[in-house]
Design an enzyme around this catalytic site. Sequence first.
Site, PDB file in Angstrom:
ATOM      1  N   CYS A  47      74.789  -3.841 136.337  1.00 25.31           N
ATOM      2  CA  CYS A  47      74.504  -2.475 135.862  1.00 25.31           C
ATOM      3  C   CYS A  47      74.513  -2.332 134.448  1.00 25.31           C
ATOM      4  O   CYS A  47      75.812  -2.710 133.806  1.00 25.31           O
ATOM      5  CB  CYS A  47      75.453  -1.734 136.726  1.00 25.31           C
ATOM      6  SG  CYS A  47      75.637  -0.186 136.161  1.00 25.31           S
ATOM      7  N   GLY A  48      73.591  -1.894 133.651  1.00 24.48           N
ATOM      8  CA  GLY A  48      73.528  -1.844 132.570  1.00 24.48           C
ATOM      9  C   GLY A  48      74.479  -0.856 131.977  1.00 24.48           C
ATOM     10  O   GLY A  48      75.226  -0.876 131.069  1.00 24.48           O
ATOM     11  N   HIS A  49      74.533   0.325 132.635  1.00 26.63           N
ATOM     12  CA  HIS A  49      75.945   1.381 132.307  1.00 26.63           C
ATOM     13  C   HIS A  49      77.043   0.918 132.455  1.00 26.63           C
ATOM     14  O   HIS A  49      78.129   1.174 131.498  1.00 26.63           O
ATOM     15  CB  HIS A  49      75.695   2.383 133.314  1.00 26.63           C
ATOM     16  CG  HIS A  49      74.427   3.198 132.900  1.00 26.63           C
ATOM     17  ND1 HIS A  49      73.955   3.890 131.855  1.00 26.63           N
ATOM     18  CD2 HIS A  49      73.275   3.603 133.818  1.00 26.63           C
ATOM     19  CE1 HIS A  49      72.976   4.405 131.935  1.00 26.63           C
ATOM     20  NE2 HIS A  49      72.210   4.197 133.196  1.00 26.63           N
ATOM     21  N   CYS A  50      77.267   0.034 133.183  1.00 26.85           N
ATOM     22  CA  CYS A  50      78.718  -0.754 133.596  1.00 26.85           C
ATOM     23  C   CYS A  50      78.919  -1.567 132.300  1.00 26.85           C
ATOM     24  O   CYS A  50      79.952  -1.528 131.670  1.00 26.85           O
ATOM     25  CB  CYS A  50      78.664  -1.547 134.851  1.00 26.85           C
ATOM     26  SG  CYS A  50      78.398  -0.611 136.378  1.00 26.85           S
TER      27      CYS A  50
END
Length: 489
Positions: A47-50
């Site tokens: 996950c990029g946001h993670c």
Amino acid sequence: MRAATLLSVLGAVAAASASDVADLTASTFADTANQPLALIEFFAPWCGHCKALAPHYEEAATILKKDNIPIAKVDCTVETDLCSSQGVNGYPTLKVFRKGVPTDYAGTRKTDGIVSYMKKQALPAVSEVTASNHDEFKTADKVVLVAYADESDKSTQQTFRDFADIYRDEYLFGLSTDAAAIAAAGVTPPAVVMYKTFDEGRNDLEGSIDDESLLAFAKEHSVPLLDEISPDNFAMYAEAGLPLAYIFVPATDSKREEIVKAIEPVAREHKGKINFVWIDANKFADHAKSLNLQEPTWPAFAIQNIQEMTKFPLDQSKTVDHATVSAFVNDFAAGKISPSIKSQKVPAVQDEPVFVLVADEFDKVVAEDKDLFVEFYAPWCGHCKKLKPTWDSLGERYANVKDKLTVAKFDATENDVPASAGFRISGFPTIKFKAAGSSEWVSYEGDRSLDSFVEFLEANATNDINEPDNLEAELDGETEVKSGRHDEL
């Protein structure tokens, strides 16, 4: 010397790589979640946001360590059952836990924001109220809850404090054992008073006070009798757990106040069972359409059961007045009205590579003893358009086993997903699988290539979808010998 230097370097590397964010598993989760206060992130490594959150989360954990506030994370690609049990449906999901009870994290995702939010969470949720600040405190917010108790009544005080810890982000809480303040409130302790800036302005809860009575009291009286709804307060209504009745009327309509006022007695009659709101029909016409109010004819009326994912629009040929709405709401409350299900017509002929599924046939198709693989799409969606040739190829690949497997598509803009499905569609395309003989839907999360779809079906189908279906294919050598089901993708 060299050995000492090497040990020093290794120690520094180890210290640099050590994390103050605890990695939790199903077996260690409860120990952290049951702490007086903890912040837990549910994430996926891809996950990029993670990934963007990670350095801020690490820094915040180090800062908050001295305040004894645990910061932890759960890898949802590994602990799938744990994340599912916590209602995680997106990444990252951050939850604040207090003695095992979760609430959604509502701060920013930067280091300073995380630290500030969690430090505030660590402060007492209940303010002391005395005669000197009583009048000021009870008007300090739109909704204020004040408990009045005798100094010796430690049980009521602790019950109220525990409740305030859980709902501190929703209401302002005060506690008074001051005899003068109790006299000013005009109550006999133990009692809880809700002071509010709308409707009757005050509601009282007296007698035995426990978690259940407090929650029921707060939910019933903290929601205005008939207020305007917008994105700013929608969550409050959604979390109330009650059906929501909408009056669709333009904010600029000269008769808006008159129309809303006429429905107020109906809202009062059903208070605590159905919440009523009015909504700007011009600004939120798409929401009206989502409730199956198809014509831009205002005013209009509809009831939505958010929990059961059902909708009940009033016939738009009828007038939205007290008598009509009252009769409609009474019939709804009595269970006399069936939910509205938008559906395209059932195709007379299924001549496409994949099965065209519509709402009117949804339950029938789901009940068949077949494996079912469905793409929920929107015609305007670019990703859906890109997927179409691959999805068609998948349907063609399994054309000879249609008695065992249905590869289908469902236009979610022209059809409602029935409540019986147990899920809602929030993005396109959404791909779901249901094995024959099972009632559980599984979300497909792999890449959208033909090979990946085939591998997924081979691993998850109940029926033998790889059995040769005709002698010609077998003689041509087109049928592959499969090694059986896979344990994992």
